[in-house]
Design a protein around this motif. Sequence first.
Motif, PDB file in Angstrom:
ATOM      1  N   GLN A   1     -26.232 -26.351 -35.272  1.00  0.00           N
ATOM      2  CA  GLN A   1     -25.483 -25.143 -34.874  1.00  0.00           C
ATOM      3  C   GLN A   1     -24.203 -25.544 -34.142  1.00  0.00           C
ATOM      4  N   ARG A   2     -23.078 -24.911 -34.535  1.00  0.00           N
ATOM      5  CA  ARG A   2     -21.809 -25.167 -33.848  1.00  0.00           C
ATOM      6  C   ARG A   2     -21.453 -23.952 -33.023  1.00  0.00           C
TER       7      ARG A   2
ATOM      8  N   GLU B   1     -20.760 -17.967 -31.956  1.00  0.00           N
ATOM      9  CA  GLU B   1     -19.807 -16.862 -31.765  1.00  0.00           C
ATOM     10  C   GLU B   1     -20.003 -15.791 -32.834  1.00  0.00           C
ATOM     11  N   ALA B   2     -20.265 -16.242 -34.069  1.00  0.00           N
ATOM     12  CA  ALA B   2     -20.508 -15.269 -35.152  1.00  0.00           C
ATOM     13  C   ALA B   2     -21.802 -14.497 -34.885  1.00  0.00           C
ATOM     14  N   ASP B   3     -22.840 -15.188 -34.388  1.00  0.00           N
ATOM     15  CA  ASP B   3     -24.094 -14.501 -34.043  1.00  0.00           C
ATOM     16  C   ASP B   3     -23.846 -13.430 -32.983  1.00  0.00           C
ATOM     17  N   LEU B   4     -23.033 -13.776 -31.993  1.00  0.00           N
ATOM     18  CA  LEU B   4     -22.777 -12.822 -30.909  1.00  0.00           C
ATOM     19  C   LEU B   4     -22.006 -11.612 -31.433  1.00  0.00           C
ATOM     20  N   ARG B   5     -21.073 -11.841 -32.357  1.00  0.00           N
ATOM     21  CA  ARG B   5     -20.336 -10.707 -32.931  1.00  0.00           C
ATOM     22  C   ARG B   5     -21.318  -9.781 -33.663  1.00  0.00           C
TER      23      ARG B   5
ATOM     24  N   PHE C   1     -28.117 -14.873 -36.948  1.00  0.00           N
ATOM     25  CA  PHE C   1     -27.752 -14.118 -38.154  1.00  0.00           C
ATOM     26  C   PHE C   1     -27.192 -15.070 -39.218  1.00  0.00           C
ATOM     27  N   ASP C   2     -27.398 -16.361 -39.029  1.00  0.00           N
ATOM     28  CA  ASP C   2     -26.846 -17.373 -39.934  1.00  0.00           C
ATOM     29  C   ASP C   2     -28.004 -17.977 -40.746  1.00  0.00           C
ATOM     30  N   ASP C   3     -27.948 -17.811 -42.059  1.00  0.00           N
ATOM     31  CA  ASP C   3     -29.059 -18.297 -42.895  1.00  0.00           C
ATOM     32  C   ASP C   3     -29.271 -19.804 -42.772  1.00  0.00           C
ATOM     33  N   GLY C   4     -28.156 -20.546 -42.575  1.00  0.00           N
ATOM     34  CA  GLY C   4     -28.288 -21.999 -42.443  1.00  0.00           C
ATOM     35  C   GLY C   4     -29.052 -22.353 -41.170  1.00  0.00           C
ATOM     36  N   VAL C   5     -28.705 -21.700 -40.058  1.00  0.00           N
ATOM     37  CA  VAL C   5     -29.404 -21.963 -38.783  1.00  0.00           C
ATOM     38  C   VAL C   5     -30.869 -21.561 -38.912  1.00  0.00           C
ATOM     39  N   LEU C   6     -31.132 -20.397 -39.509  1.00  0.00           N
ATOM     40  CA  LEU C   6     -32.525 -19.933 -39.650  1.00  0.00           C
ATOM     41  C   LEU C   6     -33.336 -20.913 -40.500  1.00  0.00           C
ATOM     42  N   LYS C   7     -32.708 -21.420 -41.551  1.00  0.00           N
ATOM     43  CA  LYS C   7     -33.427 -22.360 -42.424  1.00  0.00           C
ATOM     44  C   LYS C   7     -33.749 -23.643 -41.666  1.00  0.00           C
ATOM     45  N   ARG C   8     -32.752 -24.158 -40.925  1.00  0.00           N
ATOM     46  CA  ARG C   8     -33.003 -25.422 -40.196  1.00  0.00           C
ATOM     47  C   ARG C   8     -34.046 -25.221 -39.093  1.00  0.00           C
TER      48      ARG C   8
END
Length: 396
Positions: free
Chosen positions: A177-178, A183-187, A134-141
């Motif tokens: 990814q950190r 953790e934010a994705d899991l939330r 759900f993180d745009d930065g991770v999806l972009k990378r």
Amino acid sequence: MRDSSVGVYVHVPFCERVCPYCDFAVIGVPELPPAQETRYVDALLRELDSRSPVYRDPDGSAHRLASIYLGGGTPALLTPESLGRIVEAIRAVFPSDVPVETTLEVNPSTLERDRLPGFRAVGVNRVSVGVQSFDDGVLKRLGRAHQAEEAHLTLAACRAAGFQAISLDLIFAAPGQRLADLEADLRSALAFGPEHVSTYELTIESGTPFALAASRGQLPLPDEAEAIAMLETLEDRLRAGGFVRYEISNYAHPGFQAVHNRRYWERQPVLGLGVGAFSTEPRSAAAPFGARRSNVRDLRTYIDRIAQRLPPAAGPTEVFDAATARGEAAFLALRGSRGLLAAEFEGEFGQPPRAFFGPAIDRLVEAGLLDEVEGENLRLSARGRLLADSVFAEFV
Ligand code: SF4
């Protein structure tokens, strides 16, 4: 032992664009031309006709249909009418007296979202949504075609369309990814409340753009300790959210384990149709441990072979011998949360796993990759789950 049920996997090789880590049999098509779609569906149905006789009892009666899985690629690039033709044809060939789990893989996109009610109407009752993050930065990378907002909209639309079960895919150990990102994705995932979650560690497959970037030191991947921390966090958070890990990558609420996927781990027959699809054929007098075959990965070759009434197989069918079957049984059991149960294995192969794999088991226990529990039963440790491929290599 005789097999009398079948799951059908249908591979649809089209994607809006090809992700740089993907090594599936796919081609990028920004828009799927209707004629190409019809040609492919026609080919699938011809392959179904020609291969379904393998999945019959000696008296000629067809095996009972347990599951249909429409995967890819991006199968939701096909219209509901096309998917309806496929589902109907499979159900006409294989009868069933139980509700058939019919899963469709969906990627977050406007086109697919608009079609969800149509997919529900043609019998799809379970969707597997390729959220990944759900993180745009991770999806972009990762080079994904969607952003987080699309994922939220697609999940909400899946719920509104009334599917009985929604599964979402999450990826971990992605570039840059950190742990806090995961953790934010899991939330976000838990806040949506899916019935099922599949988690995948990013693997770098040779021949992909990611493999090239990694070889040049241009891919900032988490190290092993970080990846293990991510795996443990996934397990903890999903368990706290009421999920049970029933397989190395798969978590479900009670009653929502994937019927189709379990067939692979439990070595039950699957008829795979389409480009690059794998099949596990039923046990028979000629193949007492079953057999496996795979289709060609090239779309043009697949279509041509079907048009010429030639089998679209990539090579000869592999008939399992006892040693291959033992290795498969061992590593597939280790994928499951129950692990490899010595008594069950001995029931099928005459002796417990140690009789065949003793030195390998000792090495893996010593390396902290396998835990020996309750006598001779074996389970993957957390590190073993992360390094599962190297554990499994010891059994094949
Ligand atoms: S969407 Fe999935 S199947 Fe398609 S290219 Fe990306 S990873 Fe591969």
